[in-house]
Design a protein around this motif. Structure first.
Motif, PDB file in Angstrom:
ATOM      1  N   UNK A  92       0.725  -1.052   0.064  1.00  0.00           N
ATOM      2  CA  UNK A  92       0.150   0.039   0.030  1.00  0.00           C
ATOM      3  C   UNK A  92       1.020   1.187   0.056  1.00  0.00           C
ATOM      4  N   UNK A  93       0.291   2.255  -0.768  1.00  0.00           N
ATOM      5  CA  UNK A  93       0.744   3.693  -0.332  1.00  0.00           C
ATOM      6  C   UNK A  93      -0.016   4.583   0.407  1.00  0.00           C
ATOM      7  N   UNK A  94       0.529   5.294   1.555  1.00  0.00           N
ATOM      8  CA  UNK A  94      -0.037   6.003   2.305  1.00  0.00           C
ATOM      9  C   UNK A  94       0.466   7.674   2.040  1.00  0.00           C
ATOM     10  N   UNK A  95      -0.607   8.453   1.594  1.00  0.00           N
ATOM     11  CA  UNK A  95      -0.357   9.703   1.260  1.00  0.00           C
ATOM     12  C   UNK A  95      -0.892  10.634   2.520  1.00  0.00           C
ATOM     13  N   UNK A  96       0.025  11.211   3.238  1.00  0.00           N
ATOM     14  CA  UNK A  96      -0.108  12.164   4.327  1.00  0.00           C
ATOM     15  C   UNK A  96       0.154  13.705   3.888  1.00  0.00           C
ATOM     16  N   UNK A  97      -1.184  14.352   4.010  1.00  0.00           N
ATOM     17  CA  UNK A  97      -1.160  15.708   3.739  1.00  0.00           C
ATOM     18  C   UNK A  97      -0.329  16.800   4.865  1.00  0.00           C
ATOM     19  N   UNK A  98       0.104  17.774   4.289  1.00  0.00           N
ATOM     20  CA  UNK A  98       0.810  18.631   5.507  1.00  0.00           C
ATOM     21  C   UNK A  98       1.875  18.283   6.237  1.00  0.00           C
ATOM     22  N   UNK A 154       6.229  16.581   5.819  1.00  0.00           N
ATOM     23  CA  UNK A 154       7.347  16.663   4.959  1.00  0.00           C
ATOM     24  C   UNK A 154       8.292  15.598   5.269  1.00  0.00           C
ATOM     25  N   UNK A 155       9.770  15.821   4.878  1.00  0.00           N
ATOM     26  CA  UNK A 155      10.694  14.825   5.256  1.00  0.00           C
ATOM     27  C   UNK A 155      10.821  14.504   6.794  1.00  0.00           C
ATOM     28  N   UNK A 156      10.620  15.570   7.487  1.00  0.00           N
ATOM     29  CA  UNK A 156      10.642  15.206   8.984  1.00  0.00           C
ATOM     30  C   UNK A 156       9.907  14.196   9.422  1.00  0.00           C
ATOM     31  N   UNK A 157       8.706  14.044   9.232  1.00  0.00           N
ATOM     32  CA  UNK A 157       7.898  12.863   9.708  1.00  0.00           C
ATOM     33  C   UNK A 157       8.160  11.596   8.674  1.00  0.00           C
ATOM     34  N   UNK A 158       8.313  12.004   7.423  1.00  0.00           N
ATOM     35  CA  UNK A 158       8.454  10.850   6.587  1.00  0.00           C
ATOM     36  C   UNK A 158       9.783   9.945   6.849  1.00  0.00           C
ATOM     37  N   UNK A 159      10.691  10.485   7.087  1.00  0.00           N
ATOM     38  CA  UNK A 159      12.090   9.958   7.204  1.00  0.00           C
ATOM     39  C   UNK A 159      12.090   9.215   8.483  1.00  0.00           C
ATOM     40  N   UNK A 206       8.206   9.392  -0.830  1.00  0.00           N
ATOM     41  CA  UNK A 206       8.685  10.523  -1.929  1.00  0.00           C
ATOM     42  C   UNK A 206       7.723  11.646  -1.653  1.00  0.00           C
ATOM     43  N   UNK A 207       8.240  12.765  -2.076  1.00  0.00           N
ATOM     44  CA  UNK A 207       7.305  14.115  -2.185  1.00  0.00           C
ATOM     45  C   UNK A 207       7.213  14.577  -3.553  1.00  0.00           C
ATOM     46  N   UNK A 208       5.870  14.400  -3.899  1.00  0.00           N
ATOM     47  CA  UNK A 208       5.666  14.554  -5.395  1.00  0.00           C
ATOM     48  C   UNK A 208       5.885  15.834  -5.840  1.00  0.00           C
ATOM     49  N   UNK A 209       5.775  16.876  -5.308  1.00  0.00           N
ATOM     50  CA  UNK A 209       6.408  18.205  -5.789  1.00  0.00           C
ATOM     51  C   UNK A 209       6.843  18.906  -4.565  1.00  0.00           C
ATOM     52  N   UNK A 210       7.850  19.859  -4.594  1.00  0.00           N
ATOM     53  CA  UNK A 210       8.137  20.880  -3.715  1.00  0.00           C
ATOM     54  C   UNK A 210       7.172  21.717  -3.060  1.00  0.00           C
ATOM     55  N   UNK A 211       6.121  22.178  -3.973  1.00  0.00           N
ATOM     56  CA  UNK A 211       5.394  23.113  -3.483  1.00  0.00           C
ATOM     57  C   UNK A 211       4.206  22.241  -2.793  1.00  0.00           C
ATOM     58  N   UNK A 212       4.031  21.163  -2.869  1.00  0.00           N
ATOM     59  CA  UNK A 212       2.889  20.382  -2.509  1.00  0.00           C
ATOM     60  C   UNK A 212       3.162  19.689  -1.163  1.00  0.00           C
ATOM     61  N   UNK A 213       2.539  20.281  -0.015  1.00  0.00           N
ATOM     62  CA  UNK A 213       2.839  19.603   1.240  1.00  0.00           C
ATOM     63  C   UNK A 213       2.113  18.416   1.558  1.00  0.00           C
ATOM     64  N   UNK A 214       2.509  17.389   0.740  1.00  0.00           N
ATOM     65  CA  UNK A 214       2.255  16.076   0.849  1.00  0.00           C
ATOM     66  C   UNK A 214       3.259  15.190   0.584  1.00  0.00           C
ATOM     67  N   UNK A 215       3.291  13.567   1.465  1.00  0.00           N
ATOM     68  CA  UNK A 215       4.445  12.881   1.440  1.00  0.00           C
ATOM     69  C   UNK A 215       3.297  11.484   1.095  1.00  0.00           C
ATOM     70  N   UNK A 216       4.114  10.869   0.264  1.00  0.00           N
ATOM     71  CA  UNK A 216       3.779   9.271  -0.162  1.00  0.00           C
ATOM     72  C   UNK A 216       4.881   8.445   0.356  1.00  0.00           C
ATOM     73  N   UNK A 217       4.229   7.449   1.271  1.00  0.00           N
ATOM     74  CA  UNK A 217       5.013   6.447   2.035  1.00  0.00           C
ATOM     75  C   UNK A 217       4.486   4.964   1.365  1.00  0.00           C
ATOM     76  N   UNK A 218       5.547   4.310   0.806  1.00  0.00           N
ATOM     77  CA  UNK A 218       5.189   2.920   0.220  1.00  0.00           C
ATOM     78  C   UNK A 218       5.793   1.888   1.198  1.00  0.00           C
ATOM     79  N   UNK A 219       4.672   0.911   1.427  1.00  0.00           N
ATOM     80  CA  UNK A 219       5.105  -0.163   2.394  1.00  0.00           C
ATOM     81  C   UNK A 219       4.614  -1.275   1.727  1.00  0.00           C
TER      82      UNK A 219
END
Length: 105
Positions: free
Chosen positions: A12-18, A20-25, A43-56
């Motif tokens: 699954x891929x989890x998309x977390x809004x708002x 960045x790298x701090x929580x994702x890492x 991954x962060x889809x785009x630097x201006x988009x405050x969203x992180x995708x985490x693949x597990x």
């Protein structure tokens, strides 16, 4: 938000809004400590988009369950760090403070 398949719940891929790298890492780190995890990345889809995708991807356990367990582990780590820090500050304030430190000018 979870993006996964109904047929194979071990991926699954989890998309977390708002976030960045701090929580994702940090989440990536705790996920990689779990022996049920075969792959984890973010991954962060785009630097201006405050969203992180985490693949597990797991060995067979539901990815959602493993992700939730990892978030719980991260919360326990953060609570431990905060408690240790608060104890050190209290010890510093009740002790001699800066006068006990051997600081040379």
């Amino acid at each position: 938000m979870e993006h996964g398949s109904f047929e194979d719940q071990s991926k699954a891929t989890f998309s977390l809004t708002d976030e960045d790298h701090t929580l994702a890492n940090a989440v990536r780190f705790t996920l990689n400590q779990d022996p049920r995890v075969t792959f984890c990345g973010y991954s962060i889809p785009h630097p201006s988009d405050a969203r992180v995708n985490i693949r597990v991807q797991t060995t067979g356990d539901p990815a959602r369950e493993v992700f939730n367990d990892s978030c719980q582990d991260l919360m326990l780590i953060c609570e431990h760090v905060r408690g240790t820090f608060d104890q050190a500050v209290l010890k510093f304030k009740t002790g001699k403070g800066l006068s006990a430190m051997d600081i040379k000018k």
